[in-house]
Write an enzyme that holds these catalytic residues in place. Structure first.
Site, mmCIF file in Angstrom:
data_model
loop_
_atom_site.group_PDB
_atom_site.id
_atom_site.type_symbol
_atom_site.label_atom_id
_atom_site.label_comp_id
_atom_site.label_asym_id
_atom_site.label_seq_id
_atom_site.Cartn_x
_atom_site.Cartn_y
_atom_site.Cartn_z
ATOM 1 C CB CYS A 115 -0.873 0.033 1.379
ATOM 2 S SG CYS A 115 -2.201 1.290 1.178
ATOM 3 C CB CYS A 116 3.814 2.241 2.107
ATOM 4 S SG CYS A 116 3.196 2.273 3.569
ATOM 5 C CB CYS A 198 -1.826 7.061 5.813
ATOM 6 S SG CYS A 198 -1.128 7.401 4.154
ATOM 7 C CB CYS A 201 -1.071 4.077 8.912
ATOM 8 S SG CYS A 201 -1.743 3.053 7.458
ATOM 9 C CB CYS A 226 6.352 3.965 4.231
ATOM 10 S SG CYS A 226 7.473 5.524 3.578
#
Length: 242
Positions: A115-116, A198, A201, A226
């Site tokens: 996702c990162c 984010c 997170c 990340c």
């Protein structure tokens, strides 16, 4: 009445100014990668004060807090600087969510890092296209993964120079500068968020917790990066200003 500066603060500030001046003199295209958090506001203020010809950009992941995005307007109003926004490829985000779910990053480190990669690492590559050097607000004291951070290093991933002018700064240094110079900062910092990423997170930390405890809090401390700051190259150090 102003609070006294932390011991050694003026020397660290001089070193940071020297690093920024050297970047300006040696590289034509330099950019600050701003998370819009405290450290990057220090660097934004220094860049503005020193009238350095650096671009400033942020990675708008699509999951940032409203308070974080609000800093873009604060920077424009205070300094007259436009912050460029780099967003992830919509198709990649949609494919990842379709395959793994909207909150897959909670399921495994691998899915979180993917996702990162989609929301941060790939947009960073586009942001750095054509840059000879880039600047971050990383500090050694932030986490164990940054304990050996160099002031200036070669970024093998993007084949350019990566500068961390605040590498030696403490949390106290950062906040002394912000308060002394009356620099605008993300209001989430006053709500228990020393490190902001984010929204899903990041959480506020409890008294006594590590300053990055609120980032990916469900993971072990040694995995909390990340992918933006993976460097494998020759380190070039800059001496402090005389």
């Amino acid at each position: 009445m102003s609070t006294p500066a932390p011991a050694g603060f003026e020397e660290r500030l001089a070193q940071t100014r020297a690093a920024l001046r050297q970047l300006a003199s040696e590289y034509q295209h330099v950019a600050l990668a701003s998370s819009l958090a405290a450290e990057d506001m220090v660097l934004t203020d220094l860049i503005a004060q020193m009238q350095l010809p650096f671009a400033i950009f942020t990675l708008d992941t699509g999951r940032l807090h409203a308070e974080t995005l609000g800093m873009i307007d604060s920077i424009r109003q205070r300094y007259g600087i436009e912050v460029a926004r780099y967003q992830p490829q919509a198709e990649a985000v949609q494919a990842h969510v379709a395959a793994h779910g909207e909150f897959a990053f909670y399921d495994s480190v691998e899915l979180r890092k993917e996702c990162c990669r989609i929301r941060k690492v790939e947009p960073l590559g586009r942001a750095l296209a054509g840059c000879d050097a880039w600047i971050t607000g990383q500090r050694r004291a932030q986490s164990q993964t940054r304990s050996e951070l160099a002031l200036i290093e070669h970024d093998a991933a993007h084949d350019n120079i990566k500068a961390n002018p605040l590498a030696d700064w403490s949390e106290e240094d950062v906040w002394h500068y912000l308060k002394h110079e009356k620099v605008p900062y993300n209001p989430l910092h006053d709500k228990g968020y020393p490190s902001i990423g984010c929204e899903p997170c990041t959480r506020a930390i409890q008294p006594g917790e590590d300053i990055r405890a609120g980032r990916w809090w469900w993971e072990q401390a040694d995995s909390k990066e990340c992918g933006l700051h993976i460097v494998d190259g020759k380190i070039v150090r800059i001496k402090a200003a005389a």
